[in-house]
Motif scaffolding. Sequence first.
Motif, PDB file in Angstrom:
ATOM      1  N   PHE A 184       0.810  -1.222   0.000  1.00  0.00           N
ATOM      2  CA  PHE A 184       0.000   0.000   0.000  1.00  0.00           C
ATOM      3  C   PHE A 184       0.842   1.270   0.000  1.00  0.00           C
ATOM      4  O   PHE A 184       0.350   2.344  -0.345  1.00  0.00           O
ATOM      5  CB  PHE A 184      -0.979  -0.007   1.182  1.00  0.00           C
ATOM      6  N   LYS A 185       2.118   1.144   0.350  1.00  0.00           N
ATOM      7  CA  LYS A 185       2.989   2.314   0.376  1.00  0.00           C
ATOM      8  C   LYS A 185       3.058   3.014  -0.990  1.00  0.00           C
ATOM      9  O   LYS A 185       3.307   4.208  -1.057  1.00  0.00           O
ATOM     10  CB  LYS A 185       4.403   1.917   0.799  1.00  0.00           C
ATOM     11  N   PRO A 216      -4.466  -2.764   9.461  1.00  0.00           N
ATOM     12  CA  PRO A 216      -3.297  -3.419  10.056  1.00  0.00           C
ATOM     13  C   PRO A 216      -2.219  -2.361  10.270  1.00  0.00           C
ATOM     14  O   PRO A 216      -1.763  -1.742   9.316  1.00  0.00           O
ATOM     15  CB  PRO A 216      -2.879  -4.445   9.000  1.00  0.00           C
ATOM     16  N   GLY A 269       1.165  -0.232  11.928  1.00  0.00           N
ATOM     17  CA  GLY A 269       2.546  -0.238  12.393  1.00  0.00           C
ATOM     18  C   GLY A 269       2.895   1.133  12.918  1.00  0.00           C
ATOM     19  O   GLY A 269       2.834   1.412  14.110  1.00  0.00           O
ATOM     20  N   GLY A 315       0.302   5.474  10.421  1.00  0.00           N
ATOM     21  CA  GLY A 315       0.028   6.432   9.354  1.00  0.00           C
ATOM     22  C   GLY A 315      -1.272   6.131   8.622  1.00  0.00           C
ATOM     23  O   GLY A 315      -2.102   7.015   8.408  1.00  0.00           O
ATOM     24  N   ASN A 316      -1.449   4.870   8.253  1.00  0.00           N
ATOM     25  CA  ASN A 316      -2.591   4.491   7.445  1.00  0.00           C
ATOM     26  C   ASN A 316      -3.910   4.717   8.200  1.00  0.00           C
ATOM     27  O   ASN A 316      -4.865   5.279   7.663  1.00  0.00           O
ATOM     28  CB  ASN A 316      -2.422   3.014   7.046  1.00  0.00           C
ATOM     29  N   SER A 338       6.116  -5.799   8.425  1.00  0.00           N
ATOM     30  CA  SER A 338       5.907  -4.358   8.258  1.00  0.00           C
ATOM     31  C   SER A 338       5.156  -3.751   9.440  1.00  0.00           C
ATOM     32  O   SER A 338       4.968  -2.544   9.506  1.00  0.00           O
ATOM     33  CB  SER A 338       5.151  -4.081   6.967  1.00  0.00           C
ATOM     34  N   HIS A 360      -0.307  -9.427   6.680  1.00  0.00           N
ATOM     35  CA  HIS A 360      -0.688  -8.180   7.349  1.00  0.00           C
ATOM     36  C   HIS A 360      -2.203  -7.982   7.305  1.00  0.00           C
ATOM     37  O   HIS A 360      -2.837  -7.652   8.306  1.00  0.00           O
ATOM     38  CB  HIS A 360       0.020  -6.988   6.700  1.00  0.00           C
ATOM     39  N   THR A 399      -3.125  -4.392   2.795  1.00  0.00           N
ATOM     40  CA  THR A 399      -1.931  -3.573   2.601  1.00  0.00           C
ATOM     41  C   THR A 399      -0.828  -4.210   1.757  1.00  0.00           C
ATOM     42  O   THR A 399       0.118  -3.528   1.402  1.00  0.00           O
ATOM     43  CB  THR A 399      -1.355  -3.166   3.971  1.00  0.00           C
TER      44      THR A 399
HETATM   45  C1  LIG Z   1       3.625  -0.208   6.275  1.00  0.00           C
HETATM   46  C2  LIG Z   1       2.718  -1.362   6.323  1.00  0.00           C
HETATM   47  C3  LIG Z   1       1.756  -1.488   7.341  1.00  0.00           C
HETATM   48  C4  LIG Z   1       1.647  -0.492   8.464  1.00  0.00           C
HETATM   49  O1  LIG Z   1       1.173   0.758   8.040  1.00  0.00           O
HETATM   50  P1  LIG Z   1       1.356   2.046   8.970  1.00  0.00           P
HETATM   51  O2  LIG Z   1       0.875   3.189   8.158  1.00  0.00           O
HETATM   52  O3  LIG Z   1       2.824   2.132   9.274  1.00  0.00           O
HETATM   53  O4  LIG Z   1       0.554   1.815  10.197  1.00  0.00           O
HETATM   54  C5  LIG Z   1       0.898  -2.560   7.277  1.00  0.00           C
HETATM   55  N1  LIG Z   1       0.992  -3.488   6.292  1.00  0.00           N
HETATM   56  C6  LIG Z   1       1.903  -3.405   5.309  1.00  0.00           C
HETATM   57  C7  LIG Z   1       1.967  -4.467   4.279  1.00  0.00           C
HETATM   58  C8  LIG Z   1       2.791  -2.330   5.284  1.00  0.00           C
HETATM   59  O5  LIG Z   1       3.696  -2.252   4.307  1.00  0.00           O
END
Ligand SMILES: *Cc1c(COP(=O)(O)O)cnc(C)c1O
Length: 498
Positions: free
Chosen positions: A111-112, A265, A267, A270-271, A320, A399, A425
């Motif tokens: 998703f980045k 999901p 980390g 941000g999302n 991630s 994830h 993601t």
């Molecule tokens: C970066 C990432 C997350 C976490 O997203 P955040 O915006 O950091 O909370 C979850 N799943 C995948 C596959 C990611 O690459």
Amino acid sequence: MNYKSTRNSNVTVTAAQAIARGISEDGGLFVPAEFPALTAQDIAALADKSYTERAAFILNKYLSDFTAEEVKACVTAAYTTEKFGAHPAPVTTLDNGEHILELWHGPTCAFKDMALQILPHLMRVSVSKTAQGKEIIILVATSGDTGKAALEGFKDAPHTRILVFYPEKGVSPMQKLQMTTQEGNNVAVCAIRGNFDDAQTGVKNIFTDPVVKAKLAEHDMMFSSANSINWGRLVPQIIYYVSAYCDLLKDNKIKMGEPINVVVPTGNFGNILAAYYASKMGLPVKKFICASNANHVLTDFIETGVYDRRRDFYTTTSPSMDILISSNLERLLYDLTDCDDKAVAAMMEGLKADGHYTVPANVLKKLQANFVGGFSDDEAVAATIRDTFEKHGYLLDTHTAVAVRVYEQYREKTGDATPTVIASTANPYKFSASVLEALGKDDAAADEFEKVALLQESTGVAAPASLLSLREKEVRFPHICDREAQQAVVYGMLGIEE
Ligand SMILES: *Cc1c(COP(=O)(O)O)cnc(C)c1O
């Protein structure tokens, strides 16, 4: 519209300044001074539009110092059919009321890409407005997906160089291969001996070090960030929550004004924060369900109001999300404390110095009114991948499976049948070994690409061409360094003497 620093509300910058600088000098993150309104009429009008038109509409509201032409040029360059297919963020319905928002159709299959394909364009415009003539140095700490997505977004971008640090043992084989084979003349990649938090802390320290900054200035260079602390990373993520609502509306799966739940999901926070920002604009969201893995510092925080990173760090099948310091939580705290910069600065200081902080009771109450936390261990993730494939023929990555599992727990516990959007993601082929094992088809002898082939064979789900092509690529960046050497690596890449 202006932006403020979470650690000093007197700092006011434009969108272009916020994006070009990445982080405020006081260590705070830039946040919008107010949230633009998104009305029911706006949503109805957007429902008939394409993703790029939806994107331009949202970005125009936030990037008020960009012209409409500049915004349009950025979105059309980023979200092309060639890079993202027909719809950059399509919604797939699994079950009544359970909708998967697929955010991995971009070039690196995570998703980045949704933010990092447009960030270089936003950065170019921002620098032309605020720091003309400077060479931009992008430093990235990655738990796997950001690094590749940033490299792919910034490769060969003019007047820009990018350097990525990743934890040596903290990424999947496919993620590692994606980064070490990166092409482009302005890129470098280095593994560090440590975990993601070490890499991120190192990057943050280099970033805010006045001596390093002065050295760069001597060479007409300046740092910026492609991590989700950068406003230019966050703002494109608001778009897809609005877009998902529009698509559900268009497909008669919800009615106008009907609230949805959002499961993410999480980390670095941000999302899920982008979803919260969408709701601050007016998108009807009832609950934000924050899904974590065994590193469930956020679940505990939402339950107790105590953020405590003093705990064991686990390496999981969802790398991630293997994070104990969720940087973007700072932005939420600023909002929940009604912009109390002193309180936010004190909490962040507490986190840095002592490893923990506690929010006041009224803040906890607001947090719990909006957010629900939950976590899933690797075993439950594997069971969820298997069950979802058996029941729906739909293949989840590890994830997204964390999110699906936490959603199932939530629904069982509360009986809440609100239509729910689950952020998906990553493409499952980024984590083939774990997904295969979950399906009971693991073959320990197989190499990464044999695993991909086996997964294709046993599921009938096609692997993305961009991952398959890595097999033929040459490894350009095998380097590993100690955490203490990060700064020297940065100087080395830039050709600057210490
Ligand atoms: C970066 C990432 C997350 C976490 O997203 P955040 O915006 O950091 O909370 C979850 N799943 C995948 C596959 C990611 O690459």
